[in-house]
Write a protein that holds these residues in place. Structure first.
Motif, PDB file in Angstrom:
ATOM      1  N   VAL A   1       0.829  -1.209   0.000  1.00  0.00           N
ATOM      2  CA  VAL A   1       0.000   0.000   0.000  1.00  0.00           C
ATOM      3  C   VAL A   1       0.864   1.260   0.000  1.00  0.00           C
ATOM      4  N   LYS A   2       1.969   1.192   0.714  1.00  0.00           N
ATOM      5  CA  LYS A   2       2.845   2.360   0.829  1.00  0.00           C
ATOM      6  C   LYS A   2       3.698   2.567  -0.416  1.00  0.00           C
ATOM      7  N   ARG A   3       4.271   1.481  -0.930  1.00  0.00           N
ATOM      8  CA  ARG A   3       5.257   1.605  -2.008  1.00  0.00           C
ATOM      9  C   ARG A   3       4.687   1.469  -3.417  1.00  0.00           C
ATOM     10  N   ASN A   4       3.585   0.734  -3.546  1.00  0.00           N
ATOM     11  CA  ASN A   4       3.095   0.454  -4.898  1.00  0.00           C
ATOM     12  C   ASN A   4       1.569   0.498  -4.964  1.00  0.00           C
ATOM     13  N   PRO A   5       0.967   1.634  -4.615  1.00  0.00           N
ATOM     14  CA  PRO A   5      -0.502   1.721  -4.659  1.00  0.00           C
ATOM     15  C   PRO A   5      -1.007   1.854  -6.094  1.00  0.00           C
ATOM     16  N   TRP A   6      -2.203   1.321  -6.345  1.00  0.00           N
ATOM     17  CA  TRP A   6      -2.851   1.444  -7.650  1.00  0.00           C
ATOM     18  C   TRP A   6      -4.202   2.134  -7.476  1.00  0.00           C
TER      19      TRP A   6
END
Length: 567
Positions: free
Chosen positions: A73-78
């Motif tokens: 959720v922190k590094r790779n949200p879509w």
């Protein structure tokens, strides 16, 4: 040499299921979506508890899931991620903290059960497809009618040509191979289609192929990232897709995904997934397949036998498919990513060029009004052990001897309830056979061959350089005299024809006749929409590349056939 003529038949296929769309298994699954999600949740929990029999191991697995999910959720949200995700994860964390200070074992077990159920049900709801008959019909109409109009407008003359019905998508997308066998097997059992994967367009393309062949809609795993693009999200939802989030590597998610696939197959839903797991970054045909979803075919077949389902309708057939393009939309970003991963950060990856609905729509417009054709090669049907089957669904070993696949799941005359080691081995066997079939049914285009020959000639000229230094050679060293190129091309072409005669590969009808015309066709089509062309002629008529990375990508399509020694 075997004659190479027009390799596809343009025809309108009747529906395989005579009762119409209401009789499709995917419709039944969709109508009972909530109940199916509960079934998937229950099955997943059972699997996970079996894998984590101790309380401590289950807590550890949930904690690992929580850590990885918060990191994602922190590094790779879509954009497609649910808005309440952070709050949900925080609630899981809070309850895990409560467990750590609780001495009541029964209370701990009850809380763990609740946490596990909530996580799994959330995953199952996210994964589950939502097939709608009305949307399916509309999506099919948009694709077949809309693009056919563009095709007629581009190939015929005059304004009124846009209303012509002379050309259909089958004139643009050529479906070749074992079409009738596929249609027959779809009446006799459950089909699992396993295509190669090169482009984000593959999902829509294969969805159209399934519809054009009169097959009922398949469920299929589409990358959740595609749902970030609105035009894809609409088509995916309409065509029976369930969502696969490649970012999630935790046990809880993977077991839920496998449960979903296995249970759907057991219910007779024809299924499709890309066994390579993701688009080929290098442009090469997949050599190593992801075994997770593939293993669900083995499991579903065993469960069907356990339930006493011995009639043909409960046999599962694997059908390999290769998607053959002259160019791939995302090739520049894919090859950059491949080189970065292989070269340990020596290459920087930019964003995917085709990441918005507008860009995708612009490409589709260009593709259907200009450009070259696509070929979809349907392979022979296999059973879940990788044996060929006939049109009656009977399996045959390599010696041509008819065999009963149930015997492979039997010990002392009884069906084995579950032997993970054995099923893992069967999955590896099936994976190897699919890779073999990919290479056998792969269709060699002139564009593939010119790219392969040119790259190999240049690389042999600089054979003391490693790949990364070679890809940086100056422009003046990237030129190949045409006559030299033609001579080598003809040698490799003869070898390709020999392989075709032995049934080791398929070839395009454009690979016959005058070599100069074959080369010209290949040069005109290879990577034709890229700003920098991978291969082109200069004013002197010699061959050169405007982008050596792209040339490498298109060259890779023919890696694996040992053609290098003919250059």
């Amino acid at each position: 040499m075997k004659p190479i003529g027009k390799d596809y038949v343009k025809k309108k296929y009747d529906q395989v299921v005579p009762g119409g769309i209401d009789e499709w298994p995917v419709v039944s699954l969709s109508n009972n979506r909530d109940a199916f999600i509960k079934e998937v949740t229950a099955e997943s929990i059972k699997r996970i508890k079996k894998l984590t029999p101790k309380r401590s191991s289950l807590i550890e697995e949930i904690e690992t899931t929580l850590f990885r999910e918060k990191l994602r959720v922190k590094r790779n949200p879509w954009a497609v991620d649910p808005p309440d995700e952070a709050d949900f994860l925080q609630s899981i964390k809070d309850r895990l903290l409560e467990i750590s200070t609780n001495d009541d074992k029964e209370d701990i077990d009850e809380t763990l059960e609740d946490i596990l159920s909530e996580i799994i049900e959330r995953y199952a709801s996210e994964i589950a497809g939502n097939f709608k008959k009305s949307r399916y019909r509309m999506a099919r109409s948009i694709v077949t009618f809309g693009f056919a109009r563009l095709l007629n407008a581009s190939r015929a003359r005059g304004f009124w040509s846009i209303f012509s019905t002379r050309y259909s998508l089958q004139d643009k997308i050529h479906i070749t191979g074992e079409v009738e066998e596929l249609r027959t097997l779809a009446k006799k059992g459950t089909i699992i289609m396993v295509p190669t994967h090169f482009s984000n367009l593959d999902s829509i393309l294969i969805g159209w192929v399934i519809s054009a062949l009169g097959l009922p809609a398949f469920i299929y795993g589409a990358g959740l990232n595609l749902f970030n693009i609105k035009i894809f999200a609409y088509f995916m939802e309409s065509l029976g897709a369930y969502k696969v989030d490649r970012r999630k590597k935790n046990l809880l998610y993977l077991e839920t995904l496998k449960s979903y696939s296995s249970l759907a197959i057991q219910k007779g839903c024809h299924s499709l997934f890309f066994p390579g797991g993701t688009r080929s970054r290098s442009g090469q045909i997949e050599k190593r397949l992801k075994l997770g979803l593939l293993s669900t075919a083995i499991e579903a077949q065993r469960v069907n036998y356990q339930k006493g389902k011995r009639d043909g309708l409960h046999k599962i057939f694997i059908v390999p498919v290769t998607l053959n393009y002259n160019f791939v939309l995302e090739a520049p970003s894919l090859i950059r990513e491949y080189l970065r991963l292989k070269g340990q950060e020596r290459y920087y990856v930019e964003n995917d060029e085709y990441s918005t609905s507008y860009k995708i729509s612009a490409f589709l417009l260009k593709f259907f009004t200009k450009g070259s054709d696509i070929s979809v090669s349907i392979g022979r049907g296999l059973d879940v052990l990788g044996n060929y089957v006939d049109t009656d669904g009977n399996s045959y070993d390599k010696s041509g001897r008819q065999i009963d696949t149930q015997e492979y799941f039997t010990k002392d005359g009884k069906i084995i309830s579950h032997d993970q080691q054995r099923e893992d081995e069967y999955t590896r066997m099936l994976s190897d056979r699919i890779v073999e079939e990919f290479h056998r049914i792969n269709k060699v285009f002139a564009s593939h061959l010119v790219a392969f020959v040119a790259f190999e000639m240049l690389q042999k000229k600089f054979n003391k350089l490693d790949l990364y230094n070679f890809l940086r050679i100056p422009e003046e060293d990237q030129i190949i005299p045409y006559e030299e190129f033609k001579a080598v091309f003809q040698t490799v072409l003869r070898r390709v024809h020999e392989m075709y005669n032995k049934g080791e590969v398929s070839v395009s009808p454009y690979l016959t006749g005058d070599p100069d015309k074959i080369i010209a066709h290949g040069l005109a089509n290879v990577g034709m929409y890229h700003a920098k062309r991978p291969l082109i002629k200069n004013k002197k008529g010699d061959i050169y590349t405007q982008d050596l990375n792209l040339l490498f990508y298109y060259h890779n399509r023919l890696v694996g056939y040992n053609l290098e020694k003919y250059v």
